[in-house]
Enzyme design. Sequence first.
Site, PDB file in Angstrom:
ATOM      1  N   HIS A   1       0.827  -1.209   0.000  1.00  0.00           N
ATOM      2  CA  HIS A   1       0.000   0.000   0.000  1.00  0.00           C
ATOM      3  C   HIS A   1       0.864   1.263   0.000  1.00  0.00           C
ATOM      4  CE1 HIS A   1      -3.233  -2.835   0.608  1.00  0.00           C
ATOM      5  NE2 HIS A   1      -4.072  -1.882   0.289  1.00  0.00           N
TER       6      HIS A   1
ATOM      7  N   GLU B   1       5.172 -10.338 -10.558  1.00  0.00           N
ATOM      8  CA  GLU B   1       4.493  -9.056 -10.735  1.00  0.00           C
ATOM      9  C   GLU B   1       3.080  -9.280 -11.256  1.00  0.00           C
ATOM     10  OE1 GLU B   1       6.834  -5.341 -12.220  1.00  0.00           O
ATOM     11  OE2 GLU B   1       5.606  -6.041 -13.888  1.00  0.00           O
TER      12      GLU B   1
END
Lengths: 137, 137, 137, 137, 137, 137
Positions: free
Chosen positions: C80, C126
């Site tokens: 985050h 990813e």
Amino acid sequence: MIYITRRECFSSAHRLFNPVLSDSGNFEIYGKCSNPNWHGHNYIMYVTVRGEVNSETGMVMNMKLLGDIVRRLVTDKLDHHNLNTDVDFLQGVITTSENIAIAAWNQLADEIKKAGAELYKIKIAETENNYVEYYGN
Amino acid sequence: MIYITRRECFSSAHRLFNPVLSDSGNFEIYGKCSNPNWHGHNYIMYVTVRGEVNSETGMVMNMKLLGDIVRRLVTDKLDHHNLNTDVDFLQGVITTSENIAIAAWNQLADEIKKAGAELYKIKIAETENNYVEYYGN
Amino acid sequence: MIYITRRECFSSAHRLFNPVLSDSGNFEIYGKCSNPNWHGHNYIMYVTVRGEVNSETGMVMNMKLLGDIVRRLVTDKLDHHNLNTDVDFLQGVITTSENIAIAAWNQLADEIKKAGAELYKIKIAETENNYVEYYGN
Amino acid sequence: MIYITRRECFSSAHRLFNPVLSDSGNFEIYGKCSNPNWHGHNYIMYVTVRGEVNSETGMVMNMKLLGDIVRRLVTDKLDHHNLNTDVDFLQGVITTSENIAIAAWNQLADEIKKAGAELYKIKIAETENNYVEYYGN
Amino acid sequence: MIYITRRECFSSAHRLFNPVLSDSGNFEIYGKCSNPNWHGHNYIMYVTVRGEVNSETGMVMNMKLLGDIVRRLVTDKLDHHNLNTDVDFLQGVITTSENIAIAAWNQLADEIKKAGAELYKIKIAETENNYVEYYGN
Amino acid sequence: MIYITRRECFSSAHRLFNPVLSDSGNFEIYGKCSNPNWHGHNYIMYVTVRGEVNSETGMVMNMKLLGDIVRRLVTDKLDHHNLNTDVDFLQGVITTSENIAIAAWNQLADEIKKAGAELYKIKIAETENNYVEYYGN
């Protein structure tokens, strides 16, 4: 040299517990994994063997045969059982994934050699967040 | 009306066993799932609630709060425990996924209502091959 | 020797961008990955360490401790957050998965040694289509 | 040295069949995999290359370029085709995953070298239970 | 009322092809899915049935029995076969997932009723990007 | 009536933020999801449409066409972009998954009707632990 891998699953109860230690000593090391009434997992085992590709078959060894060996010598003995109490080849073993992988290696290495390939790796995933790998001593 | 779903996992031991029946009667119904020394699973629970989107927050309810409720009232009581012996809200229940889903619904419905949403579905996957879904009575 | 792996996830914003190059130079190399207003991923990091199995515990090192170390030194700083602007150990680094893996290695290697094991591999996925692996120089 | 991996998928028909052998000889080796009217799979191919990280780009090589090479030289020729009859680089090959991996290696190694990296591994998963890995001779 | 779902897999060859149309007409509609030499998939079928929970067993119906029925009447006939040519209950059917789902429903509905439950949904995933669901008309 | 679903992915940056509220007010509601420098996700969107099976094609509508529509009207505008700043159809919207699902519905419903089917559901998974579903008002 090619490496082939077979996945087999087993759903088992276990508890991390060293009988030499007290209950609180076990809790200190293993936390909730030492809860006395057992817990359990859907374990996923990946058995990797290697060898030359046989020019007649195009295979290192038959994947179906590999699965048969793994189930007969290992996962049929673990699946829907208690790893601490029910398994001949885990007697006296603390049932961490590390120790299960080593014990499975010892169950499988010779039989896979007889089938013409070489055991290369045992991988055991206990949850989606944790796995161990063993390549023999 | 929007539906939001939170996933929570628990790793538990259990055994399918109806105490009214004999051991062989249990084995006839449940097969290896009734093995006396327990087995276990990595259960995956999906809790779906529904409601209007709050225009100030853009959410039906906070996903984090939903997860907190599910863990506090259900999965913390199941995780690393024995479903047959350790869980207050499963006393006297045959621990099929069907019954766990119904019991979890009863644990959660009121608390989710207090949080401003409506419980819509409990889904429990016992393995990658089996799951159950319950929508309330 | 056994290898154990812990999975930790982080959801971050980033942009592939070399400040030495012009915007069009960056676009030529990185395409849409250099879009100026950032994009993001749910990264999955797998940290593999190796060591001997401790005969008292049956473990190489405690998986929970390994997870704690990875979160404290790496993923809590990434999750985050914006990988280009917010992370002390990524200052001045082009935030490719290759570079994140190398930087994570440097964060973790000593602390894992102190815990009695040896860092072996950092793997970062990813997307479901791309991952990188770093084994130390 | 960093290792990067690209996933590409292909959905193909095939049959395991050695033309030197009789139908019953093929069935004995391959079982249902030799059924004469073909069967098929969603194959998943993972191509791993390695190299130094380029300090200007932060990459070993561009993942998008790697994907383009794999699709152009391998998976576009396999996808929605019959591996036994339609593929130039599989003529005369028994279409086991082992042989597909070797043939894909030979298609890719030079082109990846031209792109500045080194082909390290081809992994092909035929089902969720079986995969093969090839690292070059 | 509870819903239970069983997953079964099959690996099959097929081709999308309407014999009323020309080859180019088929290509216009189906693209590469109409390639004449077949392609194939690892199909995943989810069969959902519903019913009351039996108070003696705690189950809607036995998951193992449900799997046995699905394999005997549907997936054993599809697995490692050609959906266009080998399957009695798909004769004359364009082998889209839509049509396979409808045909599987017709194979299963009565037998599941005899087992004391009600067929609710057939879901078939052809790839990770596409699936169909049929609830009976 | 058959339901067909297409999966499309997008990797985007965003931040949960209501401009009417102070920074601390936003943090109180959204926690780390309101971090000012953005974070991001690999979102997975599942678009489900329903209709009768066309007897000439065996399909409700072409899956490839459905994917083309979803990418053109929705995911190409989101992928590798910032959901808060870059997307015409999300201007002034708090970028929760709930609101993205509703906005995507409004983008898609008419175009799917023109293609001969009916939009039934938008599902968006932000992480493996959270997803939302929207069925139209």
